[in-house]
Design an enzyme around this catalytic site. Structure first.
Site, PDB file in Angstrom:
ATOM      1  N   HIS A   1      -7.410  -6.233  -0.038  1.00  0.00           N
ATOM      2  CA  HIS A   1      -6.172  -5.359   0.195  1.00  0.00           C
ATOM      3  C   HIS A   1      -5.358  -5.829   1.327  1.00  0.00           C
ATOM      4  CE1 HIS A   1      -3.918  -1.488  -0.381  1.00  0.00           C
ATOM      5  NE2 HIS A   1      -4.166  -1.061   0.618  1.00  0.00           N
TER       6      HIS A   1
ATOM      7  N   ASP B   1      -9.567  -6.047  -4.430  1.00  0.00           N
ATOM      8  CA  ASP B   1      -9.003  -5.256  -3.590  1.00  0.00           C
ATOM      9  C   ASP B   1      -9.683  -4.057  -3.626  1.00  0.00           C
ATOM     10  OD1 ASP B   1      -7.565  -2.862  -2.434  1.00  0.00           O
ATOM     11  OD2 ASP B   1      -5.616  -3.715  -3.079  1.00  0.00           O
TER      12      ASP B   1
ATOM     13  N   SER C   1       0.833  -1.328   0.196  1.00  0.00           N
ATOM     14  CA  SER C   1      -0.203   0.001  -0.097  1.00  0.00           C
ATOM     15  C   SER C   1       0.945   1.114   0.110  1.00  0.00           C
ATOM     16  CB  SER C   1      -0.971  -0.155   1.258  1.00  0.00           C
ATOM     17  OG  SER C   1      -1.971   0.794   0.951  1.00  0.00           O
ATOM     18  N   MET C   2       0.800   2.109   1.024  1.00  0.00           N
ATOM     19  CA  MET C   2       1.666   3.074   1.019  1.00  0.00           C
ATOM     20  C   MET C   2       3.215   2.857   0.975  1.00  0.00           C
ATOM     21  SD  MET C   2       2.007   6.238   3.975  1.00  0.00           S
ATOM     22  CE  MET C   2       2.558   7.852   3.701  1.00  0.00           C
TER      23      MET C   2
END
Length: 292
Positions: free
Chosen positions: A254, A225, A95-96
């Protein structure tokens, strides 16, 4: 316990397991170094060294109240890499964490990075713009952050199931794991960090930076996701990153570490083995060239 002090004076906690070839894990916003622990333990069992960082404002790291832009976060990673004298490093970003990898490469180059893995990465651009009309409208992102300031628990209640793919085949997650996800965001992460990390994730445009990546890249993304849809995330990343490889997990959400950990381990090991084969082939070519 292992801590480093960054150039800004922020103390960051990290986990460092094993003694083999290093693999660094960077977590999603709101999550800390515990996120990837199952996959990390698997890699250590295969003779690798697994390292994971608590981002500033997350887990056991300091909460300085600022520095949640990608430039500063990439500098934090650079300080960790220097502190541990890491070379031939494989970096895995969820993710980030995927954006942190890309910004590190932009700022510091790939001398110490051998290859990267983007797992459900929040890339290339989430914000709606004239040339990215499918993105999140700025007003909606602002409204979400406003709601988090006083009602984050309500949002977590409503969004934990989609994050974990509840009801999807192969996505059975224990109540303990569900509680851990919610506790990490609610209690182990600074609210200021969550707000500013979300701003960075939504507003940062990585499209030009993805085109400049010059290391082998594996992209792993679930087709279920709900946070970063496959067509908006993984497929666009694959189109932008030269020579990248996209692996799609069917029915994966996710929160892929919790639902597909063993498969993620297997794919990481295969990606690492591929680099060993490539290195051996290169060495053969070098010897052949020298003898001709």
């Amino acid at each position: 316990m292992p801590f480093i002090e960054t150039r800004t004076g922020t103390s960051l906690f990290y986990r460092d397991w094993g003694t083999g070839r290093p693999v660094l894990f960077l977590a999603a916003a709101g999550m800390d170094s515990i996120e990837a622990r199952g996959v990390m333990a698997d890699l250590v069992a295969h003779g690798l060294r697994a390292i994971a960082l608590d981002r500033r404002g997350h887990g056991r790291s300091d909460d300085p109240g600022l520095g949640y832009d990608y430039d500063t976060l990439a500098d934090d990673i650079a300080d960790l890499i220097e502190h541990l004298s890491l070379h031939r490093l494989v970096v895995v970003g969820h993710s980030m964490g995927g954006g942190e990898i890309v910004r590190y490469l932009t700022r510091y180059g790939s001398d110490r990075i051998e290859r990267i893995v983007l797992v459900a990465a929040a890339l290339p651009l989430l914000l709606a713009t004239a040339d990215n009309p499918d993105g999140v409208p700025a007003e909606a992102a602002d409204a979400l952050r406003d709601s988090w300031r006083h009602h984050q628990d309500v949002w977590l209640r409503d969004n934990t199931d989609p994050y974990l793919g509840v009801g999807l085949p192969g996505c059975e997650v224990s109540q303990v794991a569900r509680d851990r996800v919610q506790a990490s965001i609610s209690y182990d992460t600074s609210l200021q960090a969550i707000l500013e990390c979300n701003r960075a994730v939504v507003e940062t445009d990585f499209r030009a930076e993805l085109r400049a990546i010059d290391v082998p890249t594996l992209i792993i993304h679930g087709d279920a996701d709900a946070s970063i849809p496959l067509d908006f995330g993984g497929r666009r990343q694959a189109e932008l990153i030269p020579g990248s490889e996209l692996t799609v997990y069917e029915n994966a959400p996710h929160g892929i570490y919790l639902t597909h950990g063993p498969r993620l381990t297997a794919d990481l090991l295969a990606f690492l083995d591929k680099s060993q084969v490539e290195a051996s082939e290169y060495a053969v070519l070098q010897r052949s060239s020298a003898g001709s």
